[in-house]
Design a protein around this motif. Structure first.
Motif, short mmCIF file in Angstrom:
data_model
loop_
_atom_site.label_atom_id
_atom_site.label_comp_id
_atom_site.label_asym_id
_atom_site.label_seq_id
_atom_site.Cartn_x
_atom_site.Cartn_y
_atom_site.Cartn_z
N ALA A 167 0.74 -1.11 -0.06
CA ALA A 167 -0.03 0.04 -0.01
C ALA A 167 0.88 1.27 0.00
O ALA A 167 0.70 2.11 -0.84
CB ALA A 167 -1.05 0.04 1.24
N ASN A 168 1.90 1.48 0.81
CA ASN A 168 2.76 2.63 1.20
C ASN A 168 3.86 2.58 0.29
O ASN A 168 4.64 3.73 0.25
CB ASN A 168 2.85 2.90 2.47
N LEU A 169 3.96 1.57 -0.40
CA LEU A 169 5.23 1.68 -1.45
C LEU A 169 4.88 1.70 -2.90
O LEU A 169 4.62 2.62 -3.32
CB LEU A 169 6.18 0.30 -0.98
N CYS A 170 4.68 0.46 -3.44
CA CYS A 170 4.55 0.37 -4.77
C CYS A 170 3.09 0.84 -5.34
O CYS A 170 3.02 1.58 -6.26
CB CYS A 170 4.75 -0.89 -5.24
N GLY A 174 2.37 0.69 7.68
CA GLY A 174 2.39 1.28 6.34
C GLY A 174 0.95 1.40 5.94
O GLY A 174 0.79 2.49 4.99
N MET A 175 -0.13 0.79 6.25
CA MET A 175 -1.55 0.92 5.99
C MET A 175 -2.10 2.06 6.21
O MET A 175 -2.81 2.75 5.35
CB MET A 175 -2.35 -0.20 6.28
N LEU A 176 -1.50 2.79 7.37
CA LEU A 176 -2.27 4.14 7.85
C LEU A 176 -1.53 4.99 7.00
O LEU A 176 -2.09 6.20 6.78
CB LEU A 176 -2.22 4.04 9.50
N ALA A 177 -0.38 4.90 6.97
CA ALA A 177 0.20 5.91 6.32
C ALA A 177 -0.02 6.07 4.74
O ALA A 177 -0.41 7.18 4.19
CB ALA A 177 2.01 5.60 6.19
N ALA A 178 -0.52 4.94 4.24
CA ALA A 178 -0.84 5.07 2.81
C ALA A 178 -2.35 5.59 2.78
O ALA A 178 -2.67 6.26 1.75
CB ALA A 178 -0.70 3.60 2.28
#
Length: 242
Positions: A178-181, A213-217
């Motif tokens: 989610a927060n990367l690619c 990472g999900m919350l950041a995304a």
């Protein structure tokens, strides 16, 4: 498949609906709209995958595998073009002289490794392979499988070219992670003039102590994309656009 219990993303969307920011919204227009999926591969999404220890909790919370399967199958049945932007590493990639944090991790755990650009020996069932649930949609002869991206975004593969050649300018985006690619694809597609909505629960991200990472995304999706959909919303919208 039923949606009787809200997953983590659906809960977040409900709690954070009164954010006060303008939401453009996204309309599916046949002939101009495609579904783009990043990294629908075993190393991310299978319990035996090398990244499962980092992303597995999020995958289960979001019901990611079932959501991606439903999303891709719905698109194929509706005649909506499907594009895959995969992540592969070849032996020469392990000779890079510097790496960011997650690049270093992916190289260290041999994530998405293949024996060579022209060598598919051992590919079937490997961490670089598609999840079995996704193969009917991906391997149907019509889905466009782009060249590999090497870090997070599509700047170095042919995704934008493939979309432009089919006169696509609207993208429904999902996949890993989610927060990367996914987020990097979102940012680049928007910079290239595409209108993008993200199907957030057809994704997942690493959860490690102190980092989610999900919350950041989700925060960045809301601030960048035209809209954020759940898989339930996406499936309904695709079917209505038939």
């Amino acid at each position: 498949m039923t949606y009787s219990q809200k997953n983590r993303v659906e809960q977040w969307l409900e709690v954070n609906k009164d954010h006060g920011l303008p939401v453009t919204g996204f309309d599916i227009e046949k002939g101009r709209t495609a579904l783009v999926i990043t990294d629908p591969q075993r190393d991310f999404l299978h319990p035996d995958g090398v990244a499962w220890g980092a992303v597995g909790e999020s995958v289960l919370e979001n019901n990611t595998v079932a959501n991606l399967e439903q999303l891709m199958n719905t698109a194929v049945e509706a005649g909506l073009p499907l594009f895959i932007s995969p992540h592969y590493y070849f032996p020469t990639d392990h000779k890079w002289k510097f790496e960011g944090t997650l690049e270093k991790l992916m190289h260290a755990i041999k994530m998405f490794d293949r024996k060579g650009t022209l060598d598919v020996e051992g590919f079937e069932g490997s961490g670089a392979d598609w999840m079995e649930e996704f193969k009917p949609a991906i391997n149907n002869g019509n889905t466009v499988i782009c060249g590999a991206h090497k870090v997070f975004g599509p700047e170095n593969n042919d995704l934008v070219l493939q979309l432009r050649k089919q006169r696509i300018d609207k993208v429904i985006l999902a996949g890993m992670s989610a927060n990367l690619c996914v987020e990097s694809h979102l940012r680049e597609l928007v910079e290239c003039g595409f209108e993008v909505t993200v199907v957030a629960d057809a994704s997942a991200a690493a959860k490690v102590p102190g980092l989610d990472g999900m919350l950041a995304a989700l925060t960045n999706y809301r601030m960048i994309a035209s809209d954020i959909w759940s898989t339930k919303q996406a499936v309904a919208n695709i079917n209505e656009a038939k």
